[in-house]
Design an enzyme around this catalytic site. Structure first.
Site, short mmCIF file in Angstrom:
data_model
loop_
_atom_site.label_atom_id
_atom_site.label_comp_id
_atom_site.label_asym_id
_atom_site.label_seq_id
_atom_site.Cartn_x
_atom_site.Cartn_y
_atom_site.Cartn_z
N CYS A 1 -37.29 92.87 15.86
CA CYS A 1 -36.54 91.66 16.22
C CYS A 1 -35.42 91.98 17.21
O CYS A 1 -35.13 91.18 18.10
CB CYS A 1 -35.98 90.98 14.97
SG CYS A 1 -37.30 90.21 14.00
N CYS B 1 -41.01 87.71 11.30
CA CYS B 1 -39.64 87.65 10.80
C CYS B 1 -38.96 86.33 11.20
O CYS B 1 -39.36 85.68 12.18
CB CYS B 1 -38.81 88.79 11.36
SG CYS B 1 -39.26 90.42 10.76
N GLU C 1 -36.06 85.87 12.62
CA GLU C 1 -35.42 85.90 13.95
C GLU C 1 -36.44 85.59 15.04
O GLU C 1 -36.17 84.84 15.97
CB GLU C 1 -34.82 87.29 14.21
CG GLU C 1 -33.72 87.68 13.23
CD GLU C 1 -34.25 88.42 12.02
OE1 GLU C 1 -35.35 88.08 11.51
OE2 GLU C 1 -33.56 89.34 11.56
N CYS D 1 -34.41 93.45 12.04
CA CYS D 1 -35.18 94.70 12.07
C CYS D 1 -35.33 95.17 13.52
O CYS D 1 -34.97 94.46 14.47
CB CYS D 1 -36.56 94.50 11.44
SG CYS D 1 -37.71 93.56 12.48
N1 THU Z 1 -37.67 90.09 7.54
C1 THU Z 1 -37.13 89.18 8.41
O1 THU Z 1 -37.45 87.98 8.35
N2 THU Z 1 -36.24 89.62 9.32
C2 THU Z 1 -35.86 90.92 9.47
O2 THU Z 1 -35.13 91.25 10.40
C3 THU Z 1 -36.29 91.91 8.49
C4 THU Z 1 -37.37 91.49 7.58
C5 THU Z 1 -38.65 89.62 6.55
C6 THU Z 1 -40.06 90.05 6.84
C7 THU Z 1 -40.67 90.05 5.46
O3 THU Z 1 -41.19 88.76 5.18
C8 THU Z 1 -39.53 90.33 4.53
O4 THU Z 1 -38.34 90.13 5.28
C9 THU Z 1 -39.53 91.74 3.96
O5 THU Z 1 -39.60 92.69 4.95
#
Ligand code: THU
Length: 132
Positions: free
Chosen positions: A95, A60, A62, A92
């Site tokens: 994170c 992710c 973060e 999420c």
């Molecule tokens: N994702 C993030 O980069 N940060 C989050 O806190 C939630 C999800 C990204 C991971 C993935 O590439 C996409 O969003 C869909 O889940």
């Protein structure tokens, strides 16, 4: 807190996150996420989501930002802003836990579904994080 930290407004930090999200590598979800992490020393570290054909290997935005900051020797985090191509983008669970490793006082800035910019303490978003 650093001088730069005081001068950095929520919308400014969020705009950094919003701009950097264009660098996301997300061919599977097509969702782009950007994060901007402000340190006590006044530096900003950015991150984007980096996906993988083995979906579980995805990182992710973060966590990308945190890894970048720690690599540079920074561990004192003040605030993190997150922006994504979905209506509202909050960190999420993984994170949140990843950030809590460093401080539960970190402020998290993101847009609510109605477009309002909000800032909440990590302790509010993850009240009972795992503590080793
Ligand atoms: N994702 C993030 O980069 N940060 C989050 O806190 C939630 C999800 C990204 C991971 C993935 O590439 C996409 O969003 C869909 O889940």
């Amino acid at each position: 807190m650093s001088k730069y930290g005081v001068l950095m407004t929520d919308i400014e930090l969020w705009t950094v996150a919003d701009n950097i999200k264009e660098n996301a590598y997300s061919p599977y979800s097509n969702i782009k996420v950007g994060a901007a992490l402000l340190t006590a020393s006044g530096k900003i570290f950015t991150g984007v989501n980096v996906e993988n054909s083995s979906f579980g290997a995805t990182v992710c935005a973060e966590r990308s930002a945190v890894v970048s900051a720690v690599t540079a020797g920074e561990r004192d985090f003040i605030k993190i802003a997150v922006s994504g191509t979905m209506k509202s983008c909050t960190p999420c669970g993984i994170c949140r836990q990843f950030l809590a490793e460093f401080s539960k006082d970190i402020v998290v800035v993101y847009k609510e579904p109605d477009g309002t910019l909000c800032s909440k303490k990590l302790s509010e978003l993850l009240p009972d994080s795992f503590i080793y």
